[in-house]
Each structure stands twice: as structure tokens, then as C-alpha cells.
Design an enzyme around this catalytic site. Structure first.
Site, mmCIF file in Angstrom:
data_model
loop_
_atom_site.group_PDB
_atom_site.id
_atom_site.type_symbol
_atom_site.label_atom_id
_atom_site.label_comp_id
_atom_site.label_asym_id
_atom_site.label_seq_id
_atom_site.Cartn_x
_atom_site.Cartn_y
_atom_site.Cartn_z
ATOM 1 N N ASP A 90 19.769 1.076 45.641
ATOM 2 C CA ASP A 90 20.629 1.721 46.638
ATOM 3 C C ASP A 90 21.677 2.544 45.888
ATOM 4 O O ASP A 90 21.925 2.307 44.700
ATOM 5 C CB ASP A 90 21.309 0.689 47.552
ATOM 6 C CG ASP A 90 22.162 -0.316 46.789
ATOM 7 O OD1 ASP A 90 21.673 -0.867 45.784
ATOM 8 O OD2 ASP A 90 23.331 -0.540 47.171
ATOM 9 N N GLU A 153 23.487 -3.425 46.598
ATOM 10 C CA GLU A 153 24.489 -3.751 45.580
ATOM 11 C C GLU A 153 25.809 -3.078 45.875
ATOM 12 O O GLU A 153 26.881 -3.639 45.648
ATOM 13 C CB GLU A 153 23.984 -3.325 44.195
ATOM 14 C CG GLU A 153 24.732 -3.984 43.036
ATOM 15 C CD GLU A 153 26.021 -3.280 42.642
ATOM 16 O OE1 GLU A 153 26.854 -3.910 41.974
ATOM 17 O OE2 GLU A 153 26.215 -2.101 43.013
HETATM 18 ZN ZN ZN Z 1 27.860 1.462 41.885
HETATM 19 ZN ZN ZN Z 2 25.471 -0.261 40.170
#
Ligand code: ZN
Ligand code: ZN
Length: 470
Positions: A90, A153
Site C-alpha cells: 500500500d 501499513e
Molecule cells: Zn510509509
Molecule cells: Zn513503509
């Protein structure tokens, strides 16, 4: 056996690496909650990026698994022990200021420009090719290596929560999502919400209607605003001008004659909450100014508390929460959110990063002791404990040895206030992929990774993983 020339092995595969990375970078994998569905929990982009990475793994003969379209893995090897490589596909939103389409990779000046090139699709692809080379070379190994691919994340780590709930937890490993030579320590992280309630004198000379600074507890507020009813406007204006001259901030003073209110704005400098000393906290500066303005009641107590216990005290000495560990460093305190309304009164959101050796309960008790004289009550958020893998752990030793062997650069252990996937494993660290002389463009416009960094990282990861699973 002849020593393996890892850089040569990477050289043979440069075109292949660039082709696969290009494919991955073309997926606009920003989290989009408004488009989330049950089988795309953080939106279609991250889901597609995971699918893309797993398809590459399948093509190359890896065993793969997609877990609810939010996290997945590909695995190689045999044996009881499992090494984990924890990357993510992501990306943060694009923002403004790009010179090319962030999702159409461009190679210019020996650099690949695209959102995610350095955080974290480039390093993830480097780790992938590291494993792929070990597989293609048929090297003898005694353990398994599993590349776990996250898709959340940059927001809430839902991907890794999902993974840890049902899947095998690696015995050791690294996250290719930070800097070389290594990050083997991450400070603990907790936020406190401090509230001051009460009443102001209705007939006070100066009456605070509202105060507003900061977007998130883990960011230094860039600007701050306050609205007041003021008896002597001219005197306050002079005082404010003097304050702006003396302090490292800018600001504006606006008088609204129609309702006889004054609007104050202060502009400082934003920074990440783990490094509050790098920023200029507009909110605590505005509180410090208001502390000279003869407010009353809880408005007075609120700005006085911030001025006396928080303003410019980034180590938390005055809040009583300072602590230093020889290896992990000191506590940091960021006043990320400061708000005041006539209805809800004063709220201060502080984010603390702390080394091992001080318990979160102690932090809360000491803060309470220091702040309750101002009429404050404290609520504690969910904490992340400090994480540290000793420098003499074979994992740390091996990673540092390999990095030194391939680059000649000096090696040292390192603790940060931020958090990486490394903290998810008891023996987990972050390892690359920024070198000391790399330009850090993570989360910025025109993000890039240089071809040299990408290929050198691939060679380092390959040797490191091989050393750890052979
Ligand atoms: Zn980042
Ligand atoms: Zn990262």
C-alpha cells in the site's frame, strides 16, 4: 564452495527486476475507506497490489496464500524454522507537486520515480528478487523464508493484525522499510488525553471562546488559532507583535469589531511526532502567549498548564515522564492536539515515545501528579511497548556483517521513535532500504528509488537471507 558474487547475480536480472517493479508501481494502492468492501477491506487498490505481487510469486513457482485480500505471503524452502520478510504494497496518498504521473513509473537520471518506489514497493521487490535468486541458484538451505505482504501499513496495520490472528509467526526476520544499517530498537508509544474543565468568569477582561491546534497526536501542529473577547484590544495587539518578534513563529492578529472578538493565528513548523524538537509547535506557542493574557478559570489553568509543563519540554522533564536508556535513548513528548471550546473546555492530546525501563503506568501516574494541580484529568490510550533486539543477537550480527561486507560502510545499532513491522516479531528488526547517502523521498512528491540503491539492496538482501536460512 566458491564464494557467491551476489552483485553479479543481480546484474543478470536487472531488466526483470525493473519490469516487475514497474508492474507493481502502476497499481494505485492508496487506502480508500469509501470504496472498501468485505473482500477489499481497505479498498480496491491495495487489494490489487497484493494480487499483483502474489501473481508474480506464482509465476515463479512460489507457494502463495492470499488471506482475505488484505495480507498474503509467498514462501520458499523447507524446515521447521521460519524467517519472515515483512513488506507492504500500500502507499500513502499522492499529494501535490509531482512532475510526472505518480502511477506511471518514469526512469530519469538513473532513478525510478513513482509513488511507492522507495516506500515500500521498491524494497519489497528487492527482497522478492533476493529470495528468487536463492531459489534459482538452488542453494542448500535448512529453513523456510516467507515474504509477508501487507496492504495497510500506512494506516492501521489491519493487514498484520489479520495475519497474526491465524497464520504462522516467523521465528525471526526483518522489514525492508526503513534505513541501513539496521533498526533494532523501537521506542514504546502511548498517547495521553488531558482534560481541563471548569468555568471562566463571565465578566473577565479577556474571555477565551475557542482554541484549536493540530490534526493528529503524532504530528507537531503547524498552526494554531484562538478566538477571544478582549477588553483592551490595543494592548493585546502590542503584546502579540512583541511575542512574534521574540519567538520563532509567525502569526496574525485580527480584530472583528462587529462582535468585538480577536482572532489569533500562530504558524510554526510541522514535523513527525517522534521528533518534536525538529518542529515548531504552533499550539504550545499560542498557549504561552495566552498565558500572559489574564484569562480566568479553566481557560487560565489550561494555557498555564501547557506553558509550564509542556511548552518546549520535548523530553518530558516537567511532566515528570523523562527517562533515558543507554541504548534506546530518551523519552520524547509531542503535544499534537490542543483544543478548547466553551462547551467541552480544554483538551490536550500528547504522544509519548519512551525507551525500555519506564512502565506506561508510571508515565501515567507521574503525568497525573504534575498536571492535576491545574485541574486536569488524564485518560491513557492503547500503548505499544518498547521493542529491542540485542546487538549481539545473531540476526543483528549477520545483517550488519553482510551490509558492511557489501558496502564498506560503518555499522551501528539504532533505535527510532517511529514503528516498523520489525516490532511484530520478537526477533524482528528493520533493515534498509535507504542508505546513509540516499535522498529520503518517502511520503513526498516525486518519490524515487535510485537504480543503484535498488540493485545493491537486492544483493544485500539476498546474501543476508541466504546466510540466515542456510
Ligand atoms: Zn510509509
Ligand atoms: Zn513503509
Amino acid at each position: 564452495m566458491m564464494a557467491i558474487n551476489w552483485k553479479e547475480e543481480v546484474k543478470k536480472r536487472e531488466d526483470e527486476i525493473l519490469r516487475d517493479l514497474d508492474t507493481l508501481l502502476r497499481v494505485p494502492s492508496v487506502r480508500e475507506d469509501e470504496l472498501a468492501t468485505e473482500d477489499a477491506p481497505v479498498g480496491p487498490g491495495p487489494k490489487e497490489a497484493l494480487k499483483t505481487m502474489l501473481a508474480i510469486g506464482e509465476r515463479d513457482g512460489f507457494q502463495t496464500k492470499n488471506i482475505d485480500h488484505i495480507v498474503g505471503y509467498l514462501e520458499y524452502g523447507a524446515g521447521d524454522e521460519l524467517m519472515g520478510i515483512l513488506g507492504h504494497v500500500d502507499v500513502v496518498p499522492v499529494g501535490t507537486g509531482w512532475e510526472s504521473d505518480p502511477f506511471i513509473p518514469v526512469i530519469k537520471n538513473e532513478r525510478i520515480y513513482a509513488r511507492g518506489a522507495s516506500d515500500d514497493k521498491g524494497p519489497t521487490m528487492a527482497a522478492y528478487y533476493a529470495i528468487k535468486m536463492i531459489k534459482e541458484m538452488n542453494l542448500p538451505i535448512s529453513k523456510r523464508v516467507r515474504m509477508i505482504i501487507g496492504t495497510d501499513e500506512e494506516s492501521q496495520w489491519q493487514c498484520m493484525d489479520r495475519y497474526l490472528a491465524t497464520e504462522e509467526i516467523p521465528d525471526f526476520g526483518f522489514a525492508p522499510d526503513a534505513v541501513f544499517p539496521i533498526i533494532n530498537g523501537e521506542k514504546g508509544n502511548v498517547s495521553l488525553r488531558v482534560q481541563v474543565k471548569g468555568e471562566q468568569k463571565q465578566d473577565a477582561a479577556n474571555f477565551l471562546h475557542s482554541f484549536d491546534a493540530g490534526l493528529r497526536e503524532n504530528m507537531v501542529p503547524q498552526d494554531a488559532h484562538a478566538l477571544l473577547s478582549v477588553q483592551d484590544v490595543a494592548t493585546m495587539e502590542v503584546a502579540f507583535e512583541r511575542f512574534l518578534n521574540e519567538e520563532p513563529v509567525t502569526g496574525t492578529f485580527v480584530f472583528h469589531p462587529e462582535n468585538e472578538t480577536v482572532e489569533l493565528t500562530i504558524v510554526g513548523k510541522a514535523a513527525h511526532g517522534s521528533t518534536p524538537e525538529v518542529g515548531v509547535n504552533a499550539g504550545t506557542y499560542l498557549a504561552a502567549f495566552l498565558n500572559q493574557c489574564q484569562l480566568t478559570g479553566q481557560a487560565k489553568q489550561f494555557v498555564q498548564m501547557i506553558t509550564e509543563k509542556v511548552h518546549l519540554d520535548f523530553a518530558g522533564e516537567k511532566m515528570g515522564v523523562a527517562h533515558t536508556d543507554e541504548v534506546m535513548g530518551s523519552t520524547s513528548v509531542n503535544a499534537g492536539i490542543i483544543t478548547f471550546t466553551e462547551k467541552d473546555h480544554g483538551t490536550l492530546g500528547v504522544n509519548l515515545r519512551y525507551p525500555r525501563g519506564i512502565a506506561v503506568e508510571t508515565i501515567e501516574i507521574r503525568a497525573e501528579q504534575e498536571l492535576s494541580p491545574y485541574g486536569a484529568t488524564i485518560a491513557r490510550g492503547k500503548e505499544k511497548e518498547p521493542h529491542y533486539v540485542p546487538a549481539d543477537d545473531p540476526l543483528v550480527q549477520t545483517l550488519l556483517d553482510v551490509y558492511h561486507r557489501q558496502t564498506g560502510n560503518e555499522v551501528f545499532e539504532q533505535t527510532i521513535g517511529g514503528g516498523t513491522y520489525g516490532r511484530l516479531l520478537k526477533r524482528g528488526v528493520a533493515y534498509g532500504a535507504l542508505f546513509p547517502d540516499s535522498i529520503d523521498t518517502m511520503h513526498q512528491a516525486n518519490e524515487f528509488i535510485s537504480l543503484d540503491d535498488l540493485f545493491l539492496t537486492t544483493a544485500i538482501y539476498a546474501e543476508a537471507i541466504y546466510e540466515l536460512i542456510k
